[in-house]
Enzyme design. Structure first.
Site, PDB file in Angstrom:
ATOM      1  N   SER A 151      40.398  17.563  63.046  1.00 51.42           N
ATOM      2  CA  SER A 151      40.416  16.566  62.991  1.00 51.42           C
ATOM      3  C   SER A 151      40.391  15.993  62.028  1.00 51.42           C
ATOM      4  O   SER A 151      40.300  16.082  60.799  1.00 51.42           O
ATOM      5  CB  SER A 151      38.550  16.811  63.283  1.00 51.42           C
ATOM      6  OG  SER A 151      37.492  16.089  62.663  1.00 51.42           O
ATOM      7  N   TYR A 191      31.573  23.171  59.957  1.00 55.36           N
ATOM      8  CA  TYR A 191      32.631  22.880  61.478  1.00 55.36           C
ATOM      9  C   TYR A 191      33.253  22.205  60.486  1.00 55.36           C
ATOM     10  O   TYR A 191      34.415  23.117  60.578  1.00 55.36           O
ATOM     11  CB  TYR A 191      31.900  21.949  62.300  1.00 55.36           C
ATOM     12  CG  TYR A 191      32.976  20.962  63.215  1.00 55.36           C
ATOM     13  CD1 TYR A 191      33.225  21.521  64.070  1.00 55.36           C
ATOM     14  CD2 TYR A 191      33.207  20.108  62.608  1.00 55.36           C
ATOM     15  CE1 TYR A 191      33.854  20.598  64.774  1.00 55.36           C
ATOM     16  CE2 TYR A 191      33.936  19.482  63.705  1.00 55.36           C
ATOM     17  CZ  TYR A 191      34.407  19.791  63.922  1.00 55.36           C
ATOM     18  OH  TYR A 191      35.718  18.840  65.109  1.00 55.36           O
ATOM     19  N   LYS A 212      38.195  23.339  61.204  1.00 60.39           N
ATOM     20  CA  LYS A 212      38.989  22.795  61.404  1.00 60.39           C
ATOM     21  C   LYS A 212      40.195  22.962  60.707  1.00 60.39           C
ATOM     22  O   LYS A 212      41.218  23.066  60.533  1.00 60.39           O
ATOM     23  CB  LYS A 212      38.897  21.027  61.734  1.00 60.39           C
ATOM     24  CG  LYS A 212      37.469  21.188  62.534  1.00 60.39           C
ATOM     25  CD  LYS A 212      38.697  21.624  64.115  1.00 60.39           C
ATOM     26  CE  LYS A 212      37.978  21.792  65.008  1.00 60.39           C
ATOM     27  NZ  LYS A 212      38.446  22.066  66.624  1.00 60.39           N
ATOM     28  N   SER A 229      30.069  27.346  78.195  1.00 55.07           N
ATOM     29  CA  SER A 229      28.573  26.978  77.197  1.00 55.07           C
ATOM     30  C   SER A 229      27.882  25.589  76.304  1.00 55.07           C
ATOM     31  O   SER A 229      27.073  25.267  76.254  1.00 55.07           O
ATOM     32  CB  SER A 229      28.901  27.903  75.295  1.00 55.07           C
ATOM     33  OG  SER A 229      30.244  27.608  75.106  1.00 55.07           O
TER      34      SER A 229
END
Ligand code: WQD
Length: 343
Positions: free
Chosen positions: A126, A151, A155, A35
């Site tokens: 992250s 996002y 995480k 993707s």
């Protein structure tokens, strides 16, 4: 030869990790849905290592597919899970897609790992979990701040899901690795980041500007409370980062070393560099003059983030070795290679 599964193994960090796994003699199975990656990356990996990774193109959001592939490869010794969507801005517009991609897929993979004989798992986390940290450099004990984007939330949630699983099931071992800003490319110039469309990140924007693909780089704000007014980040060479994954996984596999079955580590250099410092370093190492202008701040940017890497140094015995200059040079070599293969 131990078999390691790398999900997202055709992506930026994943592909460099596959190269390092090959270099250390591992057999690698890549799962990728293409993707945000290219099938040609398999040939790129092979041209560097001389080895062909196994490859399964499946969608990790489909649990039956995950099950099928894990049953076929039930001799996997460890799993490094990179596969995820990673664009902060896009996650604001498509939260459900981000939760489905980054959380559903994670749960399915974890359920499949649980059925293996060897339950060793590395998670791509992250520095975004720290948000605007109160103190620099950032240690792993710094509080996890409320996520500013879906996002970032995936995480944080991903880490919690894995921690809870490790608490419940003692034979499951996992590390969450919190990356700072990965940059650079393979020193061969044959492997690197493949940003689609206009790059959101600083280094691909710099190399594309130097290559003449973008007219001008915008420096997002020079009125921050930092020595030169621009934001500070910890830019780590992707090959240093890749190596850390293997060291971490080997530690999980070696049961005598895993006194804790879950832990988190910062992966950075420990150095902070401003945007203007990065531009100067790029210009000096590549002899390119960069066309840039100062523009207004980008919303959501934090002022500074750089890692305290004491824990990774002490526990994993890992340290980033490459300089900012080397990383920028490798990014530039990759950009030039891309221009050749794309033209
Ligand atoms: C770096 C600096 C910008 C582009 C990203 C991810 C984040 C995390 C780490 C993933 C900032 C400035 C940028 C440009 C600029 N990792 N900049 N002009 O924002 O630190 O975070 O990597 O989990 O989620 O988003 O990286 O490369 O976008 O920006 O001035 O055209 O460069 O303002 O100070 P960031 P970045």
């Amino acid at each position: 030869m131990d078999k390691i599964l790398v999900t997202g193994g055709l992506g930026f960090i994943g592909s460099h990790t596959v190269v390092e796994l090959h270099n250390k003699g591992y057999e690698v199975l890549i799962i990728d849905d293409l993707s945000n990656s290219e099938i040609e990356t398999i040939a790129r990996i092979q041209s560097i290592t001389g080895k062909q990774p196994l490859f399964e193109q499946i969608d990790l959001k489909v649990e039956s597919e995950v099950k099928r592939v894990f049953e076929k490869h039930n001799d996997i010794k460890g799993v490094i899970h990179f596969a995820a969507s990673k664009a902060v801005g896009e996650s604001m517009d498509k939260p459900l897609e981000y939760y489905e991609n980054n959380i559903n897929a994670l749960v399915y993979v974890l359920k499949a790992v649980r059925r293996l004989s060897f339950k060793n798992f590395i998670f791509s986390s992250s520095c975004t979990v720290y948000g605007e940290a109160d103190a620099m450099p950032i240690t792993e004990d710094a509080p996890v701040k409320p996520a500013e984007s879906p996002y970032g939330n995936t995480k944080q949630m991903g880490e919690e899901i894995i921690r809870d699983l490790c608490r419940a099931e003692r034979d499951f071992s996992a590390y969450s690795l919190r990356y700072f800003n990965p940059i650079g490319a393979h020193e061969s110039g044959k492997l690197g980041e493949l940003p689609i469309g206009i790059p959101a990140n600083l280094i691909p924007f710099i190399t594309q500007t130097a290559a003449g693909i973008r007219e001008e780089l915008s420096v997002f704000g020079d009125d921050y409370n930092t020595p030169d007014g621009t934001c500070i980040r910890d830019y780590i060479h992707v090959v240093d980062l890749a190596k850390a994954h293997i060291i971490a996984l080997e530690r999980l596999i070696d049961e005598t070393k895993t006194e804790k079955n879950y832990d988190v580590f910062n992966l950075g250099t420990g150095r902070g560099n401003s945007v203007l410092e990065v531009i100067k370093a790029f210009e000096s190492v590549t002899n390119q003059k960069l066309n840039y202008k100062i523009t207004k701040r980008r919303s959501g940017d934090i002022v500074q983030a750089y890692a305290d890497t004491t824990k990774a140094n002490a526990v994993l015995g890992w340290k980033a070795e490459m300089s900012l200059e080397t990383a920028l040079l490798h990014s530039w070599q990759w950009q030039q290679h891309l221009k050749v293969i794309k033209n």
